[in-house]
Motif scaffolding. Structure first.
Motif, mmCIF file in Angstrom:
data_model
loop_
_atom_site.group_PDB
_atom_site.id
_atom_site.type_symbol
_atom_site.label_atom_id
_atom_site.label_comp_id
_atom_site.label_asym_id
_atom_site.label_seq_id
_atom_site.Cartn_x
_atom_site.Cartn_y
_atom_site.Cartn_z
ATOM 1 N N THR A 31 1.012 -1.054 -0.059
ATOM 2 C CA THR A 31 0.113 -0.024 -0.147
ATOM 3 C C THR A 31 0.707 1.393 0.058
ATOM 4 O O THR A 31 0.440 2.305 -0.676
ATOM 5 C CB THR A 31 -1.033 -0.011 1.195
ATOM 6 O OG1 THR A 31 -1.678 -1.159 1.256
ATOM 7 C CG2 THR A 31 -1.825 1.064 1.226
ATOM 8 N N ARG A 34 2.029 1.639 -3.403
ATOM 9 C CA ARG A 34 0.740 2.350 -4.116
ATOM 10 C C ARG A 34 0.840 3.955 -3.840
ATOM 11 O O ARG A 34 0.653 4.573 -4.992
ATOM 12 C CB ARG A 34 -0.452 1.613 -3.976
ATOM 13 C CG ARG A 34 -0.521 0.258 -4.613
ATOM 14 C CD ARG A 34 -1.653 -0.477 -3.745
ATOM 15 N NE ARG A 34 -2.979 -0.113 -4.560
ATOM 16 C CZ ARG A 34 -4.068 -0.977 -4.344
ATOM 17 N NH1 ARG A 34 -4.039 -2.018 -3.594
ATOM 18 N NH2 ARG A 34 -5.135 -0.708 -4.688
ATOM 19 N N ILE A 83 -6.024 5.549 -0.303
ATOM 20 C CA ILE A 83 -5.020 4.757 0.423
ATOM 21 C C ILE A 83 -4.530 5.101 1.694
ATOM 22 O O ILE A 83 -4.197 4.466 2.505
ATOM 23 C CB ILE A 83 -3.750 5.209 -0.567
ATOM 24 C CG1 ILE A 83 -3.873 4.295 -2.069
ATOM 25 C CG2 ILE A 83 -2.402 4.733 -0.081
ATOM 26 C CD1 ILE A 83 -3.717 3.061 -1.803
ATOM 27 N N ALA A 86 -6.660 3.309 3.885
ATOM 28 C CA ALA A 86 -6.201 1.935 4.139
ATOM 29 C C ALA A 86 -4.870 1.986 4.852
ATOM 30 O O ALA A 86 -4.924 1.127 5.904
ATOM 31 C CB ALA A 86 -6.034 1.586 2.745
ATOM 32 N N LEU A 87 -4.064 2.731 4.641
ATOM 33 C CA LEU A 87 -2.802 2.937 5.577
ATOM 34 C C LEU A 87 -3.068 3.023 6.930
ATOM 35 O O LEU A 87 -2.427 2.388 7.922
ATOM 36 C CB LEU A 87 -1.665 3.722 5.035
ATOM 37 C CG LEU A 87 -0.842 3.313 3.897
ATOM 38 C CD1 LEU A 87 -0.127 4.510 3.429
ATOM 39 C CD2 LEU A 87 0.002 2.080 4.375
ATOM 40 N N LEU A 136 -8.810 -0.617 -0.109
ATOM 41 C CA LEU A 136 -7.900 -0.698 -1.307
ATOM 42 C C LEU A 136 -8.763 -1.462 -2.488
ATOM 43 O O LEU A 136 -8.285 -1.017 -3.484
ATOM 44 C CB LEU A 136 -6.809 -2.146 -0.859
ATOM 45 C CG LEU A 136 -5.862 -1.288 0.111
ATOM 46 C CD1 LEU A 136 -4.989 -2.650 0.640
ATOM 47 C CD2 LEU A 136 -4.846 -0.268 -0.334
#
Length: 176
Positions: A31, A34, A83, A86-87, A136
């Motif tokens: 991630t 990305r 992102i 998500a992180l 994601l």
């Protein structure tokens, strides 16, 4: 010093969250990669948009290109938001799994009392991983739509150039 069965069970129980930590760590790394690609693309689009708006590039269909860059930047912002979320979820999950491992040891030292704490932490960690994976997936959908828009934009430019070439030929034959 002999290993007592209860100590072995404690160690085994402490290692179990390590599997989740490994999976979470792999997701964090991919991630983060990305996110780096998104940041690079945002920088590239900013430079491209700046060059186009200053007239630093001699290109056709300038207004269309500026709109396209603007749309792409908006989509990149949405991708980076997904992102980032998500992180955050993945790092929170990692913390839960580390906490699970530590609280398993503490529960053992306390004679089995408060066993619900590591169990709850593990469940929360898994739920956070699930939420991160959903984010994601959503980011991936935006990325794939971006790719499609890029292709469609270049097809549009090609079609506009072809139409412009046909019009120029028609005008030339009409003058002759």
């Amino acid at each position: 010093m002999p290993i007592l069965p209860e100590n072995y069970e404690t160690l085994s129980a402490m290692i179990t969250p390590a599997l989740f930590m490994t999976a979470t760590g792999s997701l964090i790394i991919s991630t983060s990669n990305r996110m780096s690609r998104i940041v690079d693309r945002i920088r590239q689009l900013n430079v491209e948009g700046d060059d186009l708006s200053r007239g630093a590039k001699d290109v056709d269909y300038l207004a269309d290109r500026l709109v396209h860059v603007s749309v792409q930047l908006d989509r990149m912002v949405r991708r980076s938001d997904r992102i980032r979320t998500a992180l955050t979820l993945l790092y929170s999950a990692m913390a839960m799994f580390v906490g699970t491992s530590l609280t398993v040891a503490l529960v053992t030292l306390l004679g089995g009392a408060l066993l619900f704490i590591p169990t709850t932490m593990a469940i929360i960690g898994v739920c956070l991983m699930l939420a991160a994976c959903i984010q994601l997936l959503r980011e991936t959908q935006i990325a794939l739509r971006n790719n499609r828009l890029e292709i469609l934009f270049h097809q549009k430019l090609r079609n506009m150039r072809a139409a412009q070439g046909a019009t120029a030929e028609e005008m030339a034959s009409a003058e002759a």
